[in-house]
Design a protein around this motif. Sequence first.
Motif, mmCIF file in Angstrom:
data_model
loop_
_atom_site.group_PDB
_atom_site.id
_atom_site.type_symbol
_atom_site.label_atom_id
_atom_site.label_comp_id
_atom_site.label_asym_id
_atom_site.label_seq_id
_atom_site.Cartn_x
_atom_site.Cartn_y
_atom_site.Cartn_z
ATOM 1 N N THR A 56 1.440 9.350 7.857
ATOM 2 C CA THR A 56 2.380 9.226 7.215
ATOM 3 C C THR A 56 3.781 9.679 8.469
ATOM 4 O O THR A 56 2.860 10.380 9.432
ATOM 5 C CB THR A 56 2.928 10.677 6.408
ATOM 6 N N GLU A 95 -12.870 6.975 2.397
ATOM 7 C CA GLU A 95 -13.956 8.277 1.911
ATOM 8 C C GLU A 95 -14.885 7.563 1.907
ATOM 9 O O GLU A 95 -15.270 6.355 1.789
ATOM 10 C CB GLU A 95 -13.459 7.363 0.049
ATOM 11 N N GLU A 148 -9.072 15.430 3.105
ATOM 12 C CA GLU A 148 -9.763 16.519 2.652
ATOM 13 C C GLU A 148 -11.516 16.391 2.509
ATOM 14 O O GLU A 148 -12.119 15.594 2.456
ATOM 15 C CB GLU A 148 -9.643 15.603 0.830
ATOM 16 N N ARG A 151 -12.250 12.434 2.572
ATOM 17 C CA ARG A 151 -11.495 10.999 2.364
ATOM 18 C C ARG A 151 -10.708 11.504 3.031
ATOM 19 O O ARG A 151 -9.543 12.359 3.150
ATOM 20 C CB ARG A 151 -10.188 11.786 0.808
ATOM 21 N N THR A 180 0.141 7.557 0.368
ATOM 22 C CA THR A 180 -0.669 8.269 -0.354
ATOM 23 C C THR A 180 -1.562 7.829 -0.354
ATOM 24 O O THR A 180 -3.299 8.884 -0.500
ATOM 25 C CB THR A 180 -0.333 9.288 -0.826
ATOM 26 N N ASP A 181 -2.104 6.724 -0.219
ATOM 27 C CA ASP A 181 -3.905 5.767 -0.658
ATOM 28 C C ASP A 181 -4.359 6.367 0.650
ATOM 29 O O ASP A 181 -4.242 6.595 1.712
ATOM 30 C CB ASP A 181 -3.460 4.508 -0.393
ATOM 31 N N VAL A 182 -5.317 6.413 -0.621
ATOM 32 C CA VAL A 182 -6.696 6.725 0.686
ATOM 33 C C VAL A 182 -7.384 5.505 1.699
ATOM 34 O O VAL A 182 -7.181 4.430 0.955
ATOM 35 C CB VAL A 182 -7.581 7.455 -0.249
ATOM 36 N N ARG A 221 -6.222 10.176 4.427
ATOM 37 C CA ARG A 221 -5.159 9.256 3.539
ATOM 38 C C ARG A 221 -4.125 9.060 4.451
ATOM 39 O O ARG A 221 -3.979 9.462 5.911
ATOM 40 C CB ARG A 221 -4.484 10.666 2.693
ATOM 41 N N HIS A 222 -3.428 7.534 4.037
ATOM 42 C CA HIS A 222 -3.141 6.867 4.472
ATOM 43 C C HIS A 222 -1.742 8.017 5.912
ATOM 44 O O HIS A 222 -1.604 8.327 5.462
ATOM 45 C CB HIS A 222 -1.831 6.148 3.768
ATOM 46 N N CYS A 269 -2.432 12.205 9.210
ATOM 47 C CA CYS A 269 -3.388 12.455 7.980
ATOM 48 C C CYS A 269 -3.548 13.600 7.579
ATOM 49 O O CYS A 269 -3.894 14.489 7.394
ATOM 50 C CB CYS A 269 -4.393 11.207 8.565
ATOM 51 N N GLU A 282 1.174 -1.455 0.320
ATOM 52 C CA GLU A 282 0.059 -0.461 -0.107
ATOM 53 C C GLU A 282 0.846 1.082 0.101
ATOM 54 O O GLU A 282 1.456 1.446 0.584
ATOM 55 C CB GLU A 282 -0.949 0.186 1.357
ATOM 56 N N CYS A 341 -4.864 8.446 12.800
ATOM 57 C CA CYS A 341 -6.161 7.872 12.034
ATOM 58 C C CYS A 341 -7.625 7.741 13.145
ATOM 59 O O CYS A 341 -8.604 8.677 12.858
ATOM 60 C CB CYS A 341 -6.699 6.388 12.280
#
Length: 119
Positions: free
Chosen positions: A33, A10, A46, A28, A5-7, A30-31, A43, A2, A66
């Motif tokens: 970091t 959503e 959006e 959204r 930057t993956d969603v 994002r994963h 995270c 994965e 998260c």
Amino acid sequence: MEQLTDVILEFNAFLRDGKGAVTPLSVRIRHPTLGEEGLSHSCIVEFPFERRKPFRISGVDAQQACILSSDFIRSMLEGREYTVIDRDGSPVPVPDVPASFAYNVQGFGQARRRSARRK
């Protein structure tokens, strides 16, 4: 594997205001970091209903980032005269980010393994 930057969440629904007007809602997350200093995770959220520029929600670890991201969306909608609804007009909750995503952050699992070895 994965991409970081993956969603990971959503959520598409609608907002109904006190007068009955309906507006599309898109969120959204994002994963998470690891920050440059290595001290926190964040995270990207959006949330164009609130503003065009994405928000960065940070936590002491990936799991907290998260959880705080989902809580952030809910808190931005609470206290306003909006009801989050689905296509049929039924109220729906803002979902949480699945907890499993928090543990797939590069470096997070490694830090946990290192601390476990010290004991």
